[in-house]
Design a protein around this motif. Sequence first.
Motif, short mmCIF file in Angstrom:
data_model
loop_
_atom_site.label_atom_id
_atom_site.label_comp_id
_atom_site.label_asym_id
_atom_site.label_seq_id
_atom_site.Cartn_x
_atom_site.Cartn_y
_atom_site.Cartn_z
N GLU A 203 0.84 -1.19 0.00
CA GLU A 203 0.00 0.00 0.00
C GLU A 203 0.88 1.25 0.00
OE1 GLU A 203 -4.04 0.24 1.91
OE2 GLU A 203 -2.87 1.33 3.40
N ASP B 53 0.87 5.87 -0.38
CA ASP B 53 0.12 7.04 0.07
C ASP B 53 -1.02 7.42 -0.86
OD1 ASP B 53 1.73 7.27 2.29
OD2 ASP B 53 3.10 8.73 1.36
N ASP B 54 -0.98 6.95 -2.11
CA ASP B 54 -2.06 7.29 -3.03
C ASP B 54 -2.65 6.08 -3.74
OD1 ASP B 54 0.08 6.72 -4.65
OD2 ASP B 54 0.10 8.63 -5.70
N ASN B 55 -2.39 4.89 -3.20
CA ASN B 55 -3.02 3.67 -3.72
C ASN B 55 -3.27 2.73 -2.55
OD1 ASN B 55 -3.98 1.88 -5.83
ND2 ASN B 55 -2.16 0.66 -5.42
N PHE B 56 -4.54 2.52 -2.24
CA PHE B 56 -4.91 1.82 -1.01
C PHE B 56 -5.42 0.41 -1.31
CE2 PHE B 56 -6.10 6.39 -0.68
CZ PHE B 56 -4.95 6.79 -0.01
N HIS C 280 -7.77 -1.68 0.00
CA HIS C 280 -9.00 -2.18 0.59
C HIS C 280 -9.97 -2.62 -0.51
CE1 HIS C 280 -9.44 2.34 0.46
NE2 HIS C 280 -10.44 1.97 -0.32
N SER D 14 -11.72 5.60 -3.17
CA SER D 14 -10.44 6.31 -3.36
C SER D 14 -9.90 6.90 -2.06
CB SER D 14 -10.62 7.43 -4.39
OG SER D 14 -11.03 6.91 -5.65
N GLN D 15 -10.66 6.81 -0.98
CA GLN D 15 -10.24 7.38 0.30
C GLN D 15 -9.48 6.35 1.14
OE1 GLN D 15 -13.53 9.15 2.41
NE2 GLN D 15 -14.37 10.07 0.55
N ALA D 16 -8.48 6.83 1.85
CA ALA D 16 -7.70 5.94 2.73
C ALA D 16 -8.53 5.53 3.94
CB ALA D 16 -6.43 6.65 3.19
N ASP E 38 -8.53 4.51 8.01
CA ASP E 38 -7.78 4.86 9.21
C ASP E 38 -7.09 3.61 9.74
OD1 ASP E 38 -6.79 5.66 11.66
OD2 ASP E 38 -8.62 6.67 12.31
N HIS F 297 -10.24 -3.87 4.63
CA HIS F 297 -8.88 -3.88 4.09
C HIS F 297 -8.52 -5.30 3.65
CE1 HIS F 297 -4.62 -3.06 3.57
NE2 HIS F 297 -4.90 -1.76 3.73
#
Length: 467
Positions: free
Chosen positions: A15, A17-20, A22, A110-112, A114, A145
């Motif tokens: 993972e 910072d701009d590809n998650f 989940h 597209s959101q990370a 927590d 995730h």
Amino acid sequence: MEQIKPQDAQFLYTETDDNFNHITLLLNFDGASEKSGGALDFENLKLFVQKKLKHHPVYCHRLVRLPAELDYPYWIVDELFEPDAHFSIKPLPAPGMWPELRAATCDLHSQAMDMSRPLWDVTIFSGVNCNGEIKGGFTVAVRLHHVAVDGIGLLKILANMAMPLSEADEELNDEISDDSAMMSWTNLAGRALKNRFRHTVNLAGTLLKGTSVVAPTARRFLKTKPSERMRVHPTRFNSSVGGDKIFDVINVDLKALSAMRSLYSGATVNDVVLAVCSGALRRYLQTHNELTSTPVVAWIPVNARSVASTGERDSGNNLSAFTAPIYTNIADPVARLAKIVAATQSGKGGSSAAGLLLNVTKCLPATEQYLFSRAINATSAASSTCNLFVSNVPGPAHSVHIAGHRLESLAGLPPLGEGMGLFIATPSYNGKLYFNVISTAAILPDIEFFMSCLQDSFAELQSVMKV
């Protein structure tokens, strides 16, 4: 306290910072009928989903990573866990049709997440007018995730949600245990040493077994003329996947798709799915003057659970995979299907380099796994083995109800890999098979056209059936 498996860790370590990494599961329901009073009780729906999810190990557990990744992370009970904090109800912007639902889904995916709390959340979109005949429906978006669950595990969760509430479901236990004693550094250091030794031994055994795969593969490679060796030609899909993701879905009749197996002896449903994807990719690349004589190659995940493991927990990952050319360079759809059948049979025969690679990574100690994963990202190495992911996971064969509401349709958004900017996921449900396409706007700016290519490819195979 439970430690994650090496394969789970891949989805944590790759993972960025701009590809998650989940997964988002969309469950679509139409509006309330007049018999039910014409109103939807979202608080009761939220409570139902909460009662069902509480059985999953990820429900109230968060991840704790060790310094320098000296060992694999642990799931520990989140002492600050608040179930309601993982739920949200959001009205869909008017007019509440598919464009609005798709945009809201893309934004959510597209959101990370927590990473300091349990890695799941549920968003209920209200005012959805595209899910069925009755307006004012809703969509439940469940995000988990990938470190905690794979596609098969996600469908097990869906199957559990489709069951009526049991006595065990009703017994909501809010007591939180304390894992602090087990998380002492003395205990963790001892475990880390034992795990490093165990993983090293397992890795040696896997590499030894792998010689039975590597040696024949090497011999076949040396005997094959250079001009006939399979190559992976980079495509527009082998690009960076950072930023917002895009998504769309179409459905086809599963019975009609299954009947297409008769076009070539030995073909499976998965082979037909690959043939539909191949035809679509051929149309799309040809339109953009990007079609080459080298076939597009697909990475195909495979459920590694044994047939007898029906009682296996639905947490974590247990996957293998193989790569196969899907012959976008062949115009005739039946000839293309025939070649795909041969390629998948060879891949599933145990001689897949991709499968060996996954087996090796399942045995790596944590530090080496972390470094390997970061190297894969930095070099976009996955793009040298394939051009896209295609995953077929069968869902419920018949209509199901969740909290008294009939599930109209479903969709799934898996993560993308660096350098691997196209994922076609094909879950099935109640006589339909859904082609879910996930990419980025930079890679697939005309996703609507790509979806029409999928429809045209399916229609092409249907037309051959009628001849």
